[in-house]
Write a protein that holds these residues in place. Structure first.
Motif, short mmCIF file in Angstrom:
data_model
loop_
_atom_site.label_atom_id
_atom_site.label_comp_id
_atom_site.label_asym_id
_atom_site.label_seq_id
_atom_site.Cartn_x
_atom_site.Cartn_y
_atom_site.Cartn_z
N VAL A 81 7.77 2.81 -10.19
CA VAL A 81 7.38 3.99 -10.98
C VAL A 81 6.03 4.48 -10.48
O VAL A 81 5.13 3.68 -10.18
N ASP A 82 5.89 5.81 -10.38
CA ASP A 82 4.74 6.43 -9.71
C ASP A 82 4.24 7.63 -10.50
O ASP A 82 4.98 8.59 -10.69
N GLY A 83 2.96 7.56 -10.93
CA GLY A 83 2.32 8.70 -11.58
C GLY A 83 1.78 8.37 -12.96
O GLY A 83 2.53 7.99 -13.85
N VAL A 90 5.95 4.04 2.11
CA VAL A 90 5.67 5.44 2.41
C VAL A 90 6.55 6.36 1.56
O VAL A 90 7.78 6.25 1.58
N HIS A 91 5.91 7.25 0.81
CA HIS A 91 6.58 8.17 -0.10
C HIS A 91 6.51 9.57 0.50
O HIS A 91 5.44 10.18 0.53
N LEU A 92 7.66 10.05 0.99
CA LEU A 92 7.69 11.34 1.67
C LEU A 92 8.05 12.45 0.70
O LEU A 92 9.20 12.55 0.26
N MET A 93 7.07 13.28 0.38
CA MET A 93 7.31 14.44 -0.47
C MET A 93 7.42 15.65 0.45
O MET A 93 6.56 16.52 0.48
N ILE A 94 8.49 15.64 1.25
CA ILE A 94 8.68 16.68 2.26
C ILE A 94 10.15 17.08 2.30
O ILE A 94 11.02 16.31 1.92
N LEU A 136 0.87 -1.19 0.00
CA LEU A 136 0.00 0.00 0.00
C LEU A 136 0.90 1.23 0.00
O LEU A 136 1.75 1.39 0.89
N HIS A 137 0.72 2.09 -0.99
CA HIS A 137 1.56 3.29 -1.14
C HIS A 137 0.90 4.47 -0.43
O HIS A 137 -0.27 4.78 -0.65
N MET A 138 1.67 5.13 0.45
CA MET A 138 1.15 6.25 1.25
C MET A 138 1.94 7.52 0.91
O MET A 138 3.16 7.56 1.10
N ASP A 139 1.25 8.54 0.44
CA ASP A 139 1.89 9.79 -0.02
C ASP A 139 1.79 10.89 1.03
O ASP A 139 0.72 11.44 1.24
N VAL A 140 2.91 11.23 1.63
CA VAL A 140 2.94 12.29 2.65
C VAL A 140 3.51 13.56 1.99
O VAL A 140 4.60 13.53 1.42
ZN ZN Z 1 3.68 8.52 -4.48
#
Ligand code: ZN
Ligand code: DX5
Length: 216
Positions: free
Chosen positions: A174-176, A65-69, A32-36
């Protein structure tokens, strides 16, 4: 290795997240991919640790967990405490990337490094030995449901070649903008893990859509 599917909960129904997580639990999804998001590294804010912790309690699949921070190294203990399997940090957000990925592994998680669409894979030359996965963004991060950037297919193939030449087994995620059509081409180019948000959660039967993505 058979490819993995990691549905992104960003496209789920935030009023009924438990139902979405249970759908994932009962589906053929692998992770499960989680976008923060923090509203600084990307022009959007999604959710933070309270949501990660709550989902972690009911999710039976490994959480990716994908941290966009900015400064993701500050939050390694919080991500680990949520029960996350994999922690992805952006190359562009880490001044001391080697220190950060080492700390992620020491906290008991797999370490992923994420590249924005404009960031060349050649920058991975010296960090590839120390990460479990590379996450290639095939949209500019910040929002679900965006248009797939075509160049990502060729970029995936070049990264696969680089990993094989080094004799490594680093996963490529790969994401998006991933759907059955772009997903197939990414897998042919060497992708191991597909993140899929909008295409799964806005389909009439998300569980069936995940099954179709697994069959690619
Ligand atoms: Zn993502
Ligand atoms: C975008 C996020 C993605 C997003 C993908 O910034 O990192 O994980 O949820 O969504 P889709 O599959 O709709 O492009």
């Amino acid at each position: 290795m058979k490819h993995l599917i990691s549905p992104s909960l960003l496209s789920g129904d935030f009023l009924h997240l438990q139902e979405d997580v249970e759908m994932i639990n009962n589906s053929e999804a692998d992770w499960l991919h989680m976008d923060v998001m923090d509203g600084v590294f990307v022009p959007n804010i999604s959710f933070g640790f309270p949501v990660l912790n709550a989902v972690g309690k009911v999710c039976k699949k490994p959480m990716d967990v994908h941290l966009m921070i900015v400064e993701p190294q500050k939050f390694i203990p919080e991500v680990a405490a949520s029960g996350a399997y994999m922690m992805n940090v952006h190359y562009e957000a880490c001044l001391h990337l080697h220190r950060t990925v080492t700390a992620i592994r020491e906290a008991g998680m797999k370490a992923g490094v994420t590249l924005n669409p404009h960031t060349p894979i050649t920058l991975l030359e010296d960090i590839l030995y120390d990460v479990d996965m590379v996450l290639l963004m095939s949209v500019n991060p910040g929002f679900g449901g965006q248009k797939f950037i075509e160049h990502s297919v060729e970029k995936t193939a070049r990264l696969k070649d680089m990993i094989e030449r080094k004799g490594l087994h680093t996963l490529i995620q790969v994401d998006g903008g991933v759907n059955l059509e772009t997903g197939k081409r990414l897998l042919d180019a060497g992708a191991d893990v597909l993140v899929v948000g909008n295409f799964v959660f806005n389909s009439p039967d998300p569980c069936q859509t995940i099954k179709e993505l697994k069959e690619l």
